[in-house]
Design a protein around this motif. Structure first.
Motif, short mmCIF file in Angstrom:
data_model
loop_
_atom_site.label_atom_id
_atom_site.label_comp_id
_atom_site.label_asym_id
_atom_site.label_seq_id
_atom_site.Cartn_x
_atom_site.Cartn_y
_atom_site.Cartn_z
N PRO A 395 0.83 -1.20 0.00
CA PRO A 395 0.00 0.00 0.00
C PRO A 395 0.87 1.25 0.00
O PRO A 395 2.01 1.24 0.44
CB PRO A 395 -0.81 -0.13 1.29
N GLU A 396 0.27 2.30 -0.51
CA GLU A 396 1.01 3.56 -0.61
C GLU A 396 1.25 4.14 0.78
O GLU A 396 0.32 4.30 1.58
CB GLU A 396 0.22 4.55 -1.47
N GLU A 397 2.50 4.43 1.10
CA GLU A 397 2.86 5.01 2.38
C GLU A 397 2.72 6.52 2.32
O GLU A 397 2.89 7.14 1.28
CB GLU A 397 4.30 4.64 2.75
N GLU A 398 2.40 7.08 3.46
CA GLU A 398 2.27 8.54 3.53
C GLU A 398 3.65 9.18 3.43
O GLU A 398 4.52 8.95 4.27
CB GLU A 398 1.60 8.95 4.83
N PRO A 399 3.89 9.97 2.39
CA PRO A 399 5.22 10.56 2.22
C PRO A 399 5.44 11.73 3.19
O PRO A 399 4.49 12.28 3.77
CB PRO A 399 5.19 11.06 0.76
N LEU A 400 6.68 12.06 3.36
CA LEU A 400 7.06 13.17 4.24
C LEU A 400 7.48 14.36 3.40
O LEU A 400 8.17 14.21 2.39
CB LEU A 400 8.20 12.75 5.16
N PHE A 401 7.07 15.55 3.81
CA PHE A 401 7.41 16.79 3.12
C PHE A 401 7.99 17.77 4.14
O PHE A 401 7.30 18.71 4.60
CB PHE A 401 6.17 17.38 2.42
N LEU A 424 4.43 20.22 -5.01
CA LEU A 424 3.72 19.52 -6.08
C LEU A 424 3.37 18.10 -5.68
O LEU A 424 2.25 17.62 -5.92
CB LEU A 424 4.57 19.52 -7.36
N PHE A 425 4.33 17.41 -5.08
CA PHE A 425 4.08 16.03 -4.64
C PHE A 425 2.96 15.99 -3.61
O PHE A 425 2.09 15.12 -3.63
CB PHE A 425 5.35 15.43 -4.07
N LYS A 426 2.97 16.97 -2.69
CA LYS A 426 1.94 16.99 -1.64
C LYS A 426 0.56 17.29 -2.24
O LYS A 426 -0.45 16.72 -1.80
CB LYS A 426 2.28 18.04 -0.60
N ALA A 431 -4.75 15.23 -3.37
CA ALA A 431 -5.85 14.97 -4.30
C ALA A 431 -6.26 13.51 -4.27
O ALA A 431 -7.46 13.19 -4.30
CB ALA A 431 -5.43 15.37 -5.71
N ARG A 432 -5.28 12.62 -4.18
CA ARG A 432 -5.62 11.20 -4.10
C ARG A 432 -6.35 10.87 -2.81
O ARG A 432 -7.30 10.09 -2.80
CB ARG A 432 -4.35 10.35 -4.22
N MET A 433 -5.94 11.47 -1.75
CA MET A 433 -6.61 11.23 -0.48
C MET A 433 -8.04 11.78 -0.48
O MET A 433 -8.96 11.16 0.08
CB MET A 433 -5.80 11.87 0.65
N ARG A 434 -8.22 12.95 -1.11
CA ARG A 434 -9.57 13.51 -1.18
C ARG A 434 -10.48 12.61 -2.00
O ARG A 434 -11.65 12.37 -1.64
CB ARG A 434 -9.53 14.91 -1.81
N LEU A 435 -9.95 12.10 -3.11
CA LEU A 435 -10.75 11.21 -3.94
C LEU A 435 -11.13 9.94 -3.19
O LEU A 435 -12.26 9.46 -3.28
CB LEU A 435 -9.98 10.86 -5.22
N LYS A 436 -10.17 9.43 -2.42
CA LYS A 436 -10.44 8.23 -1.63
C LYS A 436 -11.51 8.52 -0.58
O LYS A 436 -12.43 7.71 -0.35
CB LYS A 436 -9.15 7.76 -0.98
N ALA A 437 -11.41 9.70 0.05
CA ALA A 437 -12.40 10.06 1.06
C ALA A 437 -13.78 10.26 0.43
O ALA A 437 -14.80 9.88 1.01
CB ALA A 437 -11.95 11.33 1.79
N GLU A 438 -13.80 10.86 -0.78
CA GLU A 438 -15.08 11.05 -1.47
C GLU A 438 -15.72 9.72 -1.82
O GLU A 438 -16.94 9.55 -1.72
CB GLU A 438 -14.88 11.89 -2.73
#
Length: 746
Positions: A395-401, A424-426, A431-438
């Motif tokens: 699974p995709e890990e939460e990246p650090l910024f 940009l990466f964040k 956006a991916r997290m918002r889509l998943k939440a939606e």
């Protein structure tokens, strides 16, 4: 070889469809169709007395000629003439009849004697007469026999003058007489009163007969005949099968009309009954076109096994090659990883300038680029190893910024660049997290709706079913409208296509945009509102596929609910069942298949079936034009209306006698059902309970010639002859009146 009714290939190729009892018509090869009927017997050894007349039924489709004391014409030939120079033989070739279309050269030079049903080609007619007199054994420079020639109703004087000039000038004929072909056919009935309906090749004539004479002043003519019917059949077949593998020719269409068409006694009921696929399939006639059977190269079992083993070996080699490529890629990645880590470790020993030079030599602008490359290779190697082991991707890990929250003042130039990349990466990660939440929220909402709907179904089942049915019909309507619009856009003349083109034209009305706009310059503001983008959606239909998929999913859900909970909803009411009913009608129309198990299914891979046409609706639609000319776009009354009008012009006693002798003749009268159809058409329009009789000869195509031959044996024929002296004295247009001619004025 070409499969034909008599060839073994045809028998073998038709064996796959032997289970059906559907009538079949086999189209002969175009090089031999239609086979010209040969002369009955040569006449050179059978000289006839000069008193024996020559009978020429000069039709616009065929010429029938023979002697007046015979019961049938000596020969029948199509009215086609081809005269050309053969380059191989260096000779002039003259062909007459269907032989004029035997190859490309002769067919390209072929021409007819007629323009419709009016004689215009004097030179071609001369060739036809040469053939006629030659086959009748006349070799002298003059024709001493009297000649009787048929002509159409209301023949123009110029056409008759051409024929007289040919006969008297070119052949030095002794005497000639003319008469209407349909009236000669009626003369064989022996009746003195009647109504003759001549269904000719180029037109149909209706001539009343009173007191043994044709009344030309009351005659009527319909501009529809066999030629037009053949052309209509050709157009209908071309529209029905636009991608047919071979070209359907006019002679083939003529063959289909003659062999498959019929007059329906009640056309409206006949067409309505075709709404039932089984009824349409019962009326279907299969037309088999010739095709070339490919030569099959049968292989033995050993060869097939060897080929299968060869394919397996090729697959193994390909798998080994791919495994080798993956291994080489992994080795290269490991080598690159070792060199990158060596550069990374050199930061501890090298000075800053030397380290930067080392990075640039390796192709990196900064240390951040090096770290990104190392991370990318590590992830690729990890995925490759997991793929080899058959494990799922992690699974995709939460990246650090870490640099996003640091102010720019505290960062150097390289760190500021890295901060922009992290932003940009964040943004992409968010956006991916918002889509998943939606999606999760939408799933929760749908679960809530299903729960609420379940409560409504339990509390009030009748209202719930009514609402589901409304949604079901609305969804089907949306799907049908979408498909209808898609089909309409394929037709550039449809309203939908015209509307689409207007939208495009309005967008381009101000001319093309300049190549380069200045910042803040001539901006028309297009695209700033949702209405602007709606135009693009209307033009491009970009969302139709997604909408179609959503509606199909909703339709399945609604039908599943109704089938499970609504006792009045059955499988026949589903969208699939409705489509299948419509598709079965189309299948019966195109392939003659009513869906029964006894009929063979259409196989797109079958070469035999790809060369098949199915005639069903066309069989009665083409002949119906004689009674309803508007079907073919002809602004005219039909045969039934014309006959009614002719009867209304006569007195009651004359009409009563004429009704007992309604006679149908001509080549097209040979189509089945003409007598029954004309009887059904006239019964409502004639006086109540009045008697009438409709008849037709057994061989309508030959009946006119036989009537001419019988009349030529009477004394009346001798009085109607125009002699060579009278021709020279009164001119080519001079005629003599008789009962069956074009010349009665009363």
């Amino acid at each position: 070889m070409l499969p034909t009714p008599s060839s073994p290939a045809a028998s073998s190729s038709a064996s796959s469809s032997s289970s059906t009892h559907r009538p079949r018509l086999y189209i002969p090869p175009t090089t031999t169709y239609p086979l010209p009927p040969p002369p009955i017997a040569p006449s050179f050894s059978q000289p006839r007395p000069t008193s024996c007349p020559i009978i020429i039924d000069n039709g616009s489709s065929q010429l029938r000629a023979g002697w007046g004391d015979d019961s049938s014409p000596r020969f029948i030939r199509d009215q086609l003439v081809s005269k050309y120079k053969d380059r191989k033989l260096n000779k002039t070739v003259l062909l007459y009849g269907r032989e004029a279309e035997m190859d490309a050269s002769s067919k390209g030079h072929s021409k007819t004697v007629w323009d419709g049903d009016v004689l215009t080609g004097a030179e071609a007619m001369e060739h036809a007469l040469d053939y006629t007199f030659m086959n009748l054994g006349i070799t002298a420079s003059s024709v001493e026999h009297p000649i009787l020639v048929s002509e159409r109703l209301a023949t123009p004087l110029h056409s008759r003058a051409l024929m007289s000039e040919l006969l008297f000038e070119a052949y030095n004929a002794k005497s000639v007489a003319y008469g209407v072909d349909s009236l000669f056919s009626f003369s064989r009935t022996g009746k003195q009163d009647g109504l003759v309906i001549g269904m000719g090749n180029s037109s149909t004539s209706i001539v009343p007969v009173v007191g043994g004479r044709g009344l030309m002043t009351s005659a009527r003519r319909l501009a529809w005949g066999g030629t037009q019917a053949n052309e209509l059949m050709l157009k209908l077949v071309q529209l029905k099968y636009p991608s047919f593998p071979t070209k359907v020719t006019a002679p083939q269409a003529t063959f289909m009309v003659r062999e498959a068409c019929y007059f329906a006694e009640d056309y409206q009921s006949e067409i309505i009954s075709f709404a039932d696929p089984s009824r349409m399939a019962a009326k279907d006639v299969l037309v088999q076109f010739p095709f070339v059977v490919p030569v099959s190269d049968d292989k033995s079992e050993e060869e097939l096994a060897r080929m299968a083993e060869k394919r397996k070996e090729g697959g193994r080699r390909l798998a080994e090659m791919q495994q080798k490529q993956r291994l080489e890629k992994l080795i290269k990645q490991e080598t690159d990883m070792a060199s990158f880590r060596e550069i990374k470790d050199a930061k501890l020993t090298d000075k800053k300038v030397a380290y930067q030079a080392r990075l640039e030599n390796a192709g990196f602008e900064s240390e951040a680029d090096l770290d990104a490359a190392i991370k990318k290779i590590e992830e690729s190697m990890k995925r490759a190893r997991k793929k080899d082991l058959g494990e799922d991707a992690p699974p995709e890990e939460e990246p650090l910024f870490p640099l996003i929250l640091v102010p720019d003042a505290e960062l150097n130039e390289e760190e500021i660049k890295e901060k922009k990349k992290q932003k940009l990466f964040k943004a992409g990660y968010d956006a991916r997290m918002r889509l998943k939440a939606e999606k999760l929220a939408e799933k929760a909402r749908m679960d809530e709706l299903e729960k609420k709907e379940e409560e409504e179904r339990v509390n009030d089942l009748e209202a719930w079913c009514a609402k589901q049915r409304e949604d079901h019909e609305a969804t089907i309507h949306r799907i049908s409208e979408r498909r209808r619009r898609k089909a309409a856009l394929g037709d550039r003349k449809s309203a939908a296509a015209q509307s689409r083109m207007k939208s495009i034209a309005n967008l381009a009305a101000d001319g093309p945009a300049p190549k380069k706009r200045r910042k803040g310059g001539d901006d028309d503001g297009f695209g700033k509102t949702d209405d602007d983008w709606a135009i693009y959606r209307e033009i491009g239909n970009g969302n139709e596929s997604e909408e179609e998929e959503d509606d199909q999913t909703l339709l399945k859900t609604l039908e599943s609910r109704l089938l499970n909970h609504d006792p009045t909803f059955s499988l026949t009411q589903t969208f699939l069942a409705r489509s299948q009913q419509q598709n079965s009608l189309l299948t019966a129309f195109l392939r003659g298949d009513d869906g029964s198990a006894s009929e063979p299914r259409f196989d797109p891979e079958s070469l035999e079936q790809s060369y098949q046409l199915h005639l069903n609706v066309e069989r009665s639609r083409v002949p119906e034009v004689w009674f309803q000319p508007s079907i073919a776009g002809l602004d005219s009354a039909g045969v039934g209306e014309i006959v009614e009008h002719v009867f209304r012009e006569r007195k009651n006693e004359e009409r009563r006698r004429m009704q007992e002798g309604i006679f149908v003749t001509g080549g097209s009268a040979s189509l089945p059902g003409i007598v029954a159809r004309l009887t059904a058409t006239l019964r409502p329009v004639l006086p109540f309970q009045s008697s009438f009789n409709v008849s037709s000869p057994s061989e309508p195509r030959l009946d006119a010639w036989r009537g001419m031959a019988e009349w030529s044996r009477t004394q009346e024929f001798g009085k109607a002859l125009i002699t060579k002296k009278e021709y020279e004295e009164f001119g080519a247009e001079y005629v003599k009146e008789h009962r069956w001619g074009n010349y009665r004025t009363g």
